[in-house]
Motif scaffolding. Structure first.
Motif, PDB file in Angstrom:
ATOM      1  N   PHE A  20       0.827  -1.202   0.000  1.00  0.00           N
ATOM      2  CA  PHE A  20       0.000   0.000   0.000  1.00  0.00           C
ATOM      3  C   PHE A  20       0.866   1.257   0.000  1.00  0.00           C
ATOM      4  O   PHE A  20       0.643   2.187  -0.788  1.00  0.00           O
ATOM      5  CB  PHE A  20      -0.937   0.000   1.203  1.00  0.00           C
ATOM      6  N   VAL A  21       1.856   1.320   0.860  1.00  0.00           N
ATOM      7  CA  VAL A  21       2.739   2.487   0.938  1.00  0.00           C
ATOM      8  C   VAL A  21       3.469   2.696  -0.384  1.00  0.00           C
ATOM      9  O   VAL A  21       3.577   3.817  -0.879  1.00  0.00           O
ATOM     10  CB  VAL A  21       3.733   2.346   2.109  1.00  0.00           C
ATOM     11  N   ASP A  22       3.947   1.613  -0.973  1.00  0.00           N
ATOM     12  CA  ASP A  22       4.640   1.723  -2.262  1.00  0.00           C
ATOM     13  C   ASP A  22       3.719   2.305  -3.330  1.00  0.00           C
ATOM     14  O   ASP A  22       4.115   3.184  -4.098  1.00  0.00           O
ATOM     15  CB  ASP A  22       5.174   0.367  -2.719  1.00  0.00           C
ATOM     16  N   ARG A  23       2.474   1.835  -3.365  1.00  0.00           N
ATOM     17  CA  ARG A  23       1.520   2.357  -4.352  1.00  0.00           C
ATOM     18  C   ARG A  23       1.209   3.824  -4.086  1.00  0.00           C
ATOM     19  O   ARG A  23       1.115   4.632  -5.009  1.00  0.00           O
ATOM     20  CB  ARG A  23       0.232   1.531  -4.357  1.00  0.00           C
ATOM     21  N   TYR A  24       1.090   4.172  -2.818  1.00  0.00           N
ATOM     22  CA  TYR A  24       0.819   5.566  -2.453  1.00  0.00           C
ATOM     23  C   TYR A  24       1.966   6.473  -2.896  1.00  0.00           C
ATOM     24  O   TYR A  24       1.745   7.546  -3.458  1.00  0.00           O
ATOM     25  CB  TYR A  24       0.613   5.679  -0.942  1.00  0.00           C
ATOM     26  N   GLU A  25       3.166   6.047  -2.654  1.00  0.00           N
ATOM     27  CA  GLU A  25       4.327   6.878  -2.962  1.00  0.00           C
ATOM     28  C   GLU A  25       4.620   6.973  -4.456  1.00  0.00           C
ATOM     29  O   GLU A  25       5.315   7.881  -4.892  1.00  0.00           O
ATOM     30  CB  GLU A  25       5.552   6.363  -2.207  1.00  0.00           C
ATOM     31  N   GLN A  26       4.069   6.069  -5.235  1.00  0.00           N
ATOM     32  CA  GLN A  26       4.352   6.057  -6.670  1.00  0.00           C
ATOM     33  C   GLN A  26       3.534   7.050  -7.471  1.00  0.00           C
ATOM     34  O   GLN A  26       3.894   7.369  -8.593  1.00  0.00           O
ATOM     35  CB  GLN A  26       4.148   4.651  -7.242  1.00  0.00           C
ATOM     36  N   GLY A  27       2.425   7.500  -6.966  1.00  0.00           N
ATOM     37  CA  GLY A  27       1.702   8.443  -7.806  1.00  0.00           C
ATOM     38  C   GLY A  27       0.293   8.745  -7.400  1.00  0.00           C
ATOM     39  O   GLY A  27      -0.090   8.610  -6.246  1.00  0.00           O
ATOM     40  N   ASN A  28      -0.471   9.134  -8.383  1.00  0.00           N
ATOM     41  CA  ASN A  28      -1.831   9.589  -8.224  1.00  0.00           C
ATOM     42  C   ASN A  28      -2.733   8.498  -7.641  1.00  0.00           C
ATOM     43  O   ASN A  28      -2.647   7.351  -8.046  1.00  0.00           O
ATOM     44  CB  ASN A  28      -2.363  10.014  -9.601  1.00  0.00           C
ATOM     45  N   PRO A  29      -3.615   8.864  -6.706  1.00  0.00           N
ATOM     46  CA  PRO A  29      -4.514   7.876  -6.115  1.00  0.00           C
ATOM     47  C   PRO A  29      -5.324   7.094  -7.135  1.00  0.00           C
ATOM     48  O   PRO A  29      -5.577   5.906  -6.952  1.00  0.00           O
ATOM     49  CB  PRO A  29      -5.433   8.719  -5.230  1.00  0.00           C
ATOM     50  N   SER A  30      -5.715   7.740  -8.217  1.00  0.00           N
ATOM     51  CA  SER A  30      -6.535   7.043  -9.205  1.00  0.00           C
ATOM     52  C   SER A  30      -5.765   5.923  -9.892  1.00  0.00           C
ATOM     53  O   SER A  30      -6.345   5.083 -10.558  1.00  0.00           O
ATOM     54  CB  SER A  30      -7.052   8.031 -10.253  1.00  0.00           C
ATOM     55  N   ILE A  59       1.507  16.485   7.085  1.00  0.00           N
ATOM     56  CA  ILE A  59       2.279  17.505   6.372  1.00  0.00           C
ATOM     57  C   ILE A  59       2.834  16.939   5.068  1.00  0.00           C
ATOM     58  O   ILE A  59       2.754  17.571   4.006  1.00  0.00           O
ATOM     59  CB  ILE A  59       3.409  18.048   7.272  1.00  0.00           C
ATOM     60  N   GLU A  60       3.377  15.738   5.137  1.00  0.00           N
ATOM     61  CA  GLU A  60       3.939  15.106   3.941  1.00  0.00           C
ATOM     62  C   GLU A  60       2.857  14.821   2.901  1.00  0.00           C
ATOM     63  O   GLU A  60       3.055  15.046   1.701  1.00  0.00           O
ATOM     64  CB  GLU A  60       4.670  13.828   4.318  1.00  0.00           C
ATOM     65  N   ALA A  61       1.707  14.345   3.353  1.00  0.00           N
ATOM     66  CA  ALA A  61       0.620  14.033   2.421  1.00  0.00           C
ATOM     67  C   ALA A  61       0.109  15.306   1.740  1.00  0.00           C
ATOM     68  O   ALA A  61      -0.104  15.320   0.522  1.00  0.00           O
ATOM     69  CB  ALA A  61      -0.520  13.333   3.153  1.00  0.00           C
ATOM     70  N   LEU A  62      -0.076  16.370   2.493  1.00  0.00           N
ATOM     71  CA  LEU A  62      -0.534  17.620   1.901  1.00  0.00           C
ATOM     72  C   LEU A  62       0.505  18.192   0.948  1.00  0.00           C
ATOM     73  O   LEU A  62       0.157  18.815  -0.057  1.00  0.00           O
ATOM     74  CB  LEU A  62      -0.871  18.635   2.990  1.00  0.00           C
ATOM     75  N   GLY A  63       1.769  17.956   1.234  1.00  0.00           N
ATOM     76  CA  GLY A  63       2.836  18.425   0.364  1.00  0.00           C
ATOM     77  C   GLY A  63       2.853  17.742  -0.989  1.00  0.00           C
ATOM     78  O   GLY A  63       3.405  18.266  -1.953  1.00  0.00           O
ATOM     79  N   LYS A  64       2.240  16.585  -1.080  1.00  0.00           N
ATOM     80  CA  LYS A  64       2.190  15.846  -2.347  1.00  0.00           C
ATOM     81  C   LYS A  64       1.060  16.307  -3.260  1.00  0.00           C
ATOM     82  O   LYS A  64       1.010  15.928  -4.424  1.00  0.00           O
ATOM     83  CB  LYS A  64       2.050  14.349  -2.088  1.00  0.00           C
ATOM     84  N   GLU A  68      -3.837  22.915  -7.208  1.00  0.00           N
ATOM     85  CA  GLU A  68      -5.276  22.784  -7.445  1.00  0.00           C
ATOM     86  C   GLU A  68      -5.920  21.825  -6.450  1.00  0.00           C
ATOM     87  O   GLU A  68      -7.022  22.073  -5.955  1.00  0.00           O
ATOM     88  CB  GLU A  68      -5.540  22.297  -8.880  1.00  0.00           C
ATOM     89  N   GLU A  69      -5.231  20.711  -6.176  1.00  0.00           N
ATOM     90  CA  GLU A  69      -5.761  19.744  -5.211  1.00  0.00           C
ATOM     91  C   GLU A  69      -5.800  20.341  -3.805  1.00  0.00           C
ATOM     92  O   GLU A  69      -6.754  20.113  -3.059  1.00  0.00           O
ATOM     93  CB  GLU A  69      -4.918  18.471  -5.217  1.00  0.00           C
ATOM     94  N   ARG A  70      -4.773  21.099  -3.444  1.00  0.00           N
ATOM     95  CA  ARG A  70      -4.755  21.756  -2.132  1.00  0.00           C
ATOM     96  C   ARG A  70      -5.912  22.748  -2.027  1.00  0.00           C
ATOM     97  O   ARG A  70      -6.580  22.828  -0.992  1.00  0.00           O
ATOM     98  CB  ARG A  70      -3.423  22.457  -1.875  1.00  0.00           C
ATOM     99  N   ALA A  71      -6.149  23.517  -3.082  1.00  0.00           N
ATOM    100  CA  ALA A  71      -7.252  24.482  -3.074  1.00  0.00           C
ATOM    101  C   ALA A  71      -8.595  23.765  -2.908  1.00  0.00           C
ATOM    102  O   ALA A  71      -9.452  24.217  -2.136  1.00  0.00           O
ATOM    103  CB  ALA A  71      -7.236  25.317  -4.348  1.00  0.00           C
ATOM    104  N   ALA A  72      -8.768  22.653  -3.609  1.00  0.00           N
ATOM    105  CA  ALA A  72     -10.009  21.880  -3.485  1.00  0.00           C
ATOM    106  C   ALA A  72     -10.154  21.309  -2.077  1.00  0.00           C
ATOM    107  O   ALA A  72     -11.258  21.283  -1.514  1.00  0.00           O
ATOM    108  CB  ALA A  72     -10.040  20.764  -4.523  1.00  0.00           C
TER     109      ALA A  72
END
Length: 98
Positions: A20-30, A59-64, A68-72
């Protein structure tokens, strides 16, 4: 044995979370995981993580997020806060968030 002990001790559960962590760190959730999987993993470990580590992970998750995603995300938080204020003032129930 707690969740953190299980994850640190190796075995199948550690492999599942590493995946799961590897998939998260590799890119977009979709491209790698669903909202349902995120909620499940969060529910499994959130109660066992010290608050300083929890804050650092946020903090790390928001930094990714892109700008536009942060604004949403900020807009969504503001809308939920407004609804919560209305609810606490007796304006009615808040719609479920999940």
């Amino acid at each position: 044995m707690g969740i953190l002990d299980e994850l640190m001790g190796g075995g199948q559960r550690q492999k599942e979370y590493r995946d799961f962590v590897d998939r998260y760190e590799q890119g977009n959730p979709s491209e790698g995981y669903s909202d349902q999987e995120v909620l499940k993993r969060y529910g499994d470990v959130s109660h066992a993580v010290p608050s300083d580590q929890y804050a650092q992970a946020a903090i790390e998750a928001l930094g990714k997020l892109s700008p536009e995603e942060r604004a949403a995300f900020v807009k969504m938080l503001q809308e939920r806060a407004t609804e919560l204020v209305k609810w606490t003032r007796g304006a009615g129930p808040v719609e479920p968030v999940c």
